[in-house]
Design an enzyme around this catalytic site. Sequence first.
Site, short mmCIF file in Angstrom:
data_model
loop_
_atom_site.label_atom_id
_atom_site.label_comp_id
_atom_site.label_asym_id
_atom_site.label_seq_id
_atom_site.Cartn_x
_atom_site.Cartn_y
_atom_site.Cartn_z
N GLU A 41 52.11 71.00 5.75
CA GLU A 41 50.86 70.91 6.54
C GLU A 41 50.23 72.29 6.66
OE1 GLU A 41 51.59 68.80 10.20
OE2 GLU A 41 51.91 66.91 9.15
N HIS A 59 40.95 68.01 15.31
CA HIS A 59 41.60 67.73 14.03
C HIS A 59 40.49 67.61 12.99
CE1 HIS A 59 44.15 66.11 10.94
NE2 HIS A 59 45.20 66.25 11.72
N ARG A 63 44.09 74.59 11.33
CA ARG A 63 43.08 73.58 11.68
C ARG A 63 41.76 74.12 12.20
NH1 ARG A 63 46.91 69.26 14.54
NH2 ARG A 63 47.94 68.83 12.59
N HIS A 86 41.60 66.50 19.41
CA HIS A 86 42.95 66.05 19.06
C HIS A 86 44.02 66.52 20.05
CE1 HIS A 86 46.07 64.72 16.32
NE2 HIS A 86 46.59 65.94 16.22
N ARG A 135 47.34 75.62 18.07
CA ARG A 135 48.64 75.02 17.79
C ARG A 135 48.85 74.85 16.28
NH1 ARG A 135 50.63 69.40 17.23
NH2 ARG A 135 48.43 68.88 17.01
#
Length: 533
Positions: free
Chosen positions: A114, A242, A291, A352, A387
Amino acid sequence: MATRYSYDYLVIGSGLAGLWFALHVADRGRVAVVTKKACAESNTYYAQGGIASVWDADDSFDSHIEDTLSAGVGLCDQAAVRAVVTEGPGQIRALIDLGARFTSVSGHLHLGREGGHSRARIVHARDTTGREVEQTLVQAVKAHNKIDVFEHHYAVDLITEHHLGQYVTRLRPDISCFGAYVLDAGREEVCTFLAKVTMLATGGSGAVYRHTTNPPIATGDGVAMAYRAKARIANMEFVQFHPTALYRTGAGTQPSFLISEAVRGHGAVLCNQSGHRFMKEYDDRAELAPRDIVARAIDDQLKQRGEDFVLLDITHKDARETEQAFPNIVRTCRRYGIDPVRQPIPVVPSAHYVCGGVQTDLNARTSIGGLMASGEVASTGLHGANRLASNSLLEALVFSRRAATLAPDLAAGRDRKRTVPDWDASGTVRPHEWVLISHNRDELQRIMWNYVGIVRSSLRLTRARRRARLLYEEVEDFYARTQISDRLCELRNLIAVGYLIIRSAQMRRESRGLHYTLDYPESVEAEQRPTLI
Ligand code: FAD
Ligand code: SIN
């Protein structure tokens, strides 16, 4: 007299954070888990990508720590990062021992990739990791004879000295929590739950925005309750959008279906509607940049081109492999008329995850005695300003385990306050003007989406604060006169959370991580500290 319950430990919330704590503390006392809907309904249940963890012999704790610190842009608490990264694999092993089945190939866990991770390290159960984890936990908790689960029980407020008639301000250093007032939806009664230690595990706040990947339970109740109880709240300006939620024309507002970051980890690319792959122009890591960078790049493309969505394309990969790796995503897209193995998926960013929350120490203690917090409701210092993908399930595992180790010592020094009065509902009546209230929720979500979104400015924040203030006054007036319901409490909590996000954003006079403002576009060293309220 209203119903009263007395336990050693009260857990509010039945996602990973609450249930992991409950399971580990139950051999040291009786536990009540209260949860506002059915037990499994939680953000945890919908988690897709997986749990980040150093699992492979080629990986290292230092590398996972480095990636987490780099995503958090100077605001992570290094001790929290080290604790989560180094203790995480042991907690995942414990989850497997409890019965969770993660995707394996030839007897080894398959590790996904990811954004922001320098290597593949995501333990997962195909694209429904959360469902596997949550179902395993719910089964274990329901079978445990020391844990009582109260479904459809909505926590309204934490009980502190304030409810004993004392004047409590934020400056008071020794506030204590004695449990919570909880609305039993079936009996329409507010019960009193007394406990020596209360664990706040109410999850996220995505519903404060018009578009979110979170299920409707994510109304920020825990942050709002803790704020009213005068706990310290940190870093609320850092809201993660997100990058890739499914775009649907004419869809309702919430929730947006998530297209996991693991799809990009599997090779999917982002293109604008002219078919141009744009991410390399924004970051060398392209689709696998953290992100905040990907979400801002998409936002920029949409604004520059006046379009409603960009395209996530996985059609160049083997169709069978894609179907096997992401069965839930493929099935859901097809249900909406898009076949991801044949055509690009239209996507947009969606709210998100809120990185901030109730501030805790390394053992999940909040600034209020007897009150612990874990999971998405907490600000443990792990995430800093952004995060890293799949770090939050890991955080919940580690902090809830740590909390369960310490909680018996906390409980040993504390009584259950039997003098706590029943909930006072005098002077309230059944609501007649509910429509005004539902419009207020809609209005708040629009304000947050339009003025406190991916790109902010001082003017937008000032406007948002003024409007949120008006909503606050209207709802407080209504609340004082009206018999409470979960809908009304949720609205009140959403307004509190909206206010905390706006105020924290105003306090940060720079751009960092997830907080980007046109008026202060650079990071400033003097501002490199948490925002505390
Ligand atoms: P939750 O799982 O949300 O549980 C909160 C619980 O509290 C719920 O049971 C709720 O009903 C209850 N509750 C709330 N308010 C009250 C109240 N007033 N009274 C009583 N009960 C209440 N993270 C990852 O690390 N990896 C992923 O792959 C991943 N994918 C995600 C995909 C989606 C679509 C979403 C939405 C999130 C994802 N996340 C992921 C984030 C992660 O799922 C959450 O951060 C995490 O599950 C939070 O766990 P929690 O226990 O703190 O909260
Ligand atoms: C995802 O699968 O993209 C979500 C991962 C996360 O939120 O950590």
